[in-house]
Design a protein around this motif. Structure first.
Motif, short mmCIF file in Angstrom:
data_model
loop_
_atom_site.label_atom_id
_atom_site.label_comp_id
_atom_site.label_asym_id
_atom_site.label_seq_id
_atom_site.Cartn_x
_atom_site.Cartn_y
_atom_site.Cartn_z
N HIS A 1 0.83 -1.20 0.00
CA HIS A 1 0.00 0.00 0.00
C HIS A 1 0.87 1.24 0.00
CE1 HIS A 1 0.75 0.59 4.24
NE2 HIS A 1 -0.01 1.65 4.24
N ASN A 2 0.26 2.30 -0.46
CA ASN A 2 0.93 3.58 -0.60
C ASN A 2 0.31 4.54 0.41
OD1 ASN A 2 1.86 6.09 -1.42
ND2 ASN A 2 0.57 6.17 -3.23
N PRO A 3 0.97 4.70 1.56
CA PRO A 3 0.37 5.50 2.63
C PRO A 3 0.17 6.97 2.25
CG PRO A 3 2.65 4.95 3.17
CD PRO A 3 2.30 4.19 1.93
N LEU A 4 0.93 7.45 1.26
CA LEU A 4 0.80 8.85 0.86
C LEU A 4 -0.58 9.16 0.29
CD1 LEU A 4 4.24 9.47 -0.87
CD2 LEU A 4 3.52 10.13 1.43
N CYS A 5 -1.19 8.14 -0.31
CA CYS A 5 -2.45 8.36 -1.02
C CYS A 5 -3.56 7.44 -0.51
CB CYS A 5 -2.22 8.14 -2.51
SG CYS A 5 -3.60 8.50 -3.60
N GLY A 6 -3.17 6.38 0.22
CA GLY A 6 -4.16 5.42 0.68
C GLY A 6 -4.45 4.32 -0.32
N ASP A 7 -3.61 4.20 -1.35
CA ASP A 7 -3.82 3.16 -2.36
C ASP A 7 -3.39 1.80 -1.81
OD1 ASP A 7 -4.35 5.26 -4.19
OD2 ASP A 7 -2.19 5.47 -4.53
N GLN A 8 -4.09 0.77 -2.25
CA GLN A 8 -3.75 -0.59 -1.83
C GLN A 8 -3.90 -1.52 -3.03
OE1 GLN A 8 -6.14 -3.38 -1.03
NE2 GLN A 8 -4.37 -4.65 -0.55
N GLY B 1 -8.24 2.63 -4.14
CA GLY B 1 -7.41 3.82 -4.10
C GLY B 1 -7.72 4.71 -5.28
N CYS B 2 -6.81 5.61 -5.57
CA CYS B 2 -7.06 6.59 -6.61
C CYS B 2 -7.08 5.94 -8.00
CB CYS B 2 -6.01 7.69 -6.56
SG CYS B 2 -4.37 7.15 -7.06
N SER B 3 -7.60 6.65 -8.95
CA SER B 3 -7.74 6.09 -10.30
C SER B 3 -6.38 5.77 -10.91
CB SER B 3 -8.51 7.06 -11.19
OG SER B 3 -7.90 8.33 -11.21
N ILE B 4 -5.35 6.55 -10.60
CA ILE B 4 -4.03 6.29 -11.16
C ILE B 4 -3.51 4.93 -10.68
CG2 ILE B 4 -1.61 7.04 -11.20
CD1 ILE B 4 -3.38 8.87 -12.79
N SER B 5 -3.62 4.67 -9.39
CA SER B 5 -3.08 3.42 -8.85
C SER B 5 -3.82 2.20 -9.41
CB SER B 5 -3.15 3.42 -7.32
OG SER B 5 -4.50 3.39 -6.87
N GLN B 6 -5.12 2.30 -9.51
CA GLN B 6 -5.91 1.15 -9.95
C GLN B 6 -5.80 0.95 -11.47
OE1 GLN B 6 -7.22 -0.79 -7.39
NE2 GLN B 6 -6.03 0.75 -6.27
N ALA C 1 3.54 13.92 -6.87
CA ALA C 1 2.78 13.32 -5.78
C ALA C 1 2.09 12.03 -6.23
CB ALA C 1 1.73 14.30 -5.26
N ARG C 2 1.94 11.83 -7.56
CA ARG C 2 1.24 10.66 -8.07
C ARG C 2 2.18 9.54 -8.53
NH1 ARG C 2 -4.15 10.52 -8.16
NH2 ARG C 2 -5.02 12.45 -7.37
N ILE C 3 3.46 9.79 -8.46
CA ILE C 3 4.40 8.79 -8.97
C ILE C 3 4.31 7.48 -8.19
CG2 ILE C 3 6.87 8.27 -9.13
CD1 ILE C 3 7.26 11.09 -10.26
N LYS C 4 4.19 7.59 -6.87
CA LYS C 4 4.07 6.36 -6.07
C LYS C 4 2.78 5.62 -6.39
CE LYS C 4 6.94 7.19 -1.99
NZ LYS C 4 8.07 6.50 -2.64
N CYS C 5 1.74 6.35 -6.75
CA CYS C 5 0.47 5.72 -7.14
C CYS C 5 0.69 4.86 -8.39
CB CYS C 5 -0.58 6.78 -7.44
SG CYS C 5 -0.88 7.96 -6.11
N ALA C 6 1.38 5.44 -9.37
CA ALA C 6 1.57 4.74 -10.65
C ALA C 6 2.52 3.56 -10.51
CB ALA C 6 2.12 5.72 -11.69
ZN ZN Z 1 -2.96 7.23 -5.39
#
Ligand code: ZN
Length: 152
Positions: A33-40, A61-66, A121-126
């Motif tokens: 999971h990415n604690p910065l954004c809450g993505d899992q 999580g956010c649309s980028i991560s999924q 800020a979205r790099i970890k999501c991707a």
């Molecule tokens: Zn995210």
């Protein structure tokens, strides 16, 4: 603010994710999971010899991560492990602005995420899904010899 990131293909994969689910008796299962954004992301992978035969993920999580997980799974299923490792490195180079243009063609639709490089800020999501697959590939018993060449 992020309009240029949310391209049509990203929204499509977010709304209708490919390869979603949990494989029965997977060879590898990785939860990150990415604690910065809450993505899992929870990724399950099956191998057939030296290739990825099946891959499925669940997450939120956010649309980028999924969307990144969906695009990645679609790209990697059926690929040899070595090819998957190469594509993971290529995707990371794209997100870090170290590679662009025709060199990214091998990433297919996953290139839709190139715009993320302008939103640090979205790099970890991707990268979350790719971090999962790197671990899934790294944990394979036969990878002990290649562990040395992986940067820490
Ligand atoms: Zn995210």
């Amino acid at each position: 603010m992020l309009e240029d990131v949310y391209q049509e293909v990203i929204l499509d994969h977010y709304k209708c994710p490919r390869c979603q689910g949990v494989l029965i008796n997977p060879d590898r299962k990785v939860d990150l999971h990415n604690p910065l954004c809450g993505d899992q992301i929870s990724l399950t992978v099956k191998f057939s010899g030296e290739s990825i035969s099946q891959m499925a993920f669940t997450g939120h999580g956010c649309s980028i991560s999924q969307a990144a997980a969906s695009l990645m799974a679609e790209l990697l299923v059926g690929r040899p492990k070595e090819e998957a490792r190469r594509l993971s490195k290529l995707f990371r180079r794209m997100i870090k602005s170290e590679e662009s243009g025709d060199a990214l063609d091998d990433l297919g639709d996953a290139r839709a995420l190139e715009g993320v490089k302008r939103h640090s800020a979205r790099i970890k999501c991707a990268l979350l899904a790719w971090d999962c697959v790197d671990r899934a590939l790294d944990e394979s018993p036969e990878s002990s010899s290649m562990r040395e060449e992986l940067p820490k």
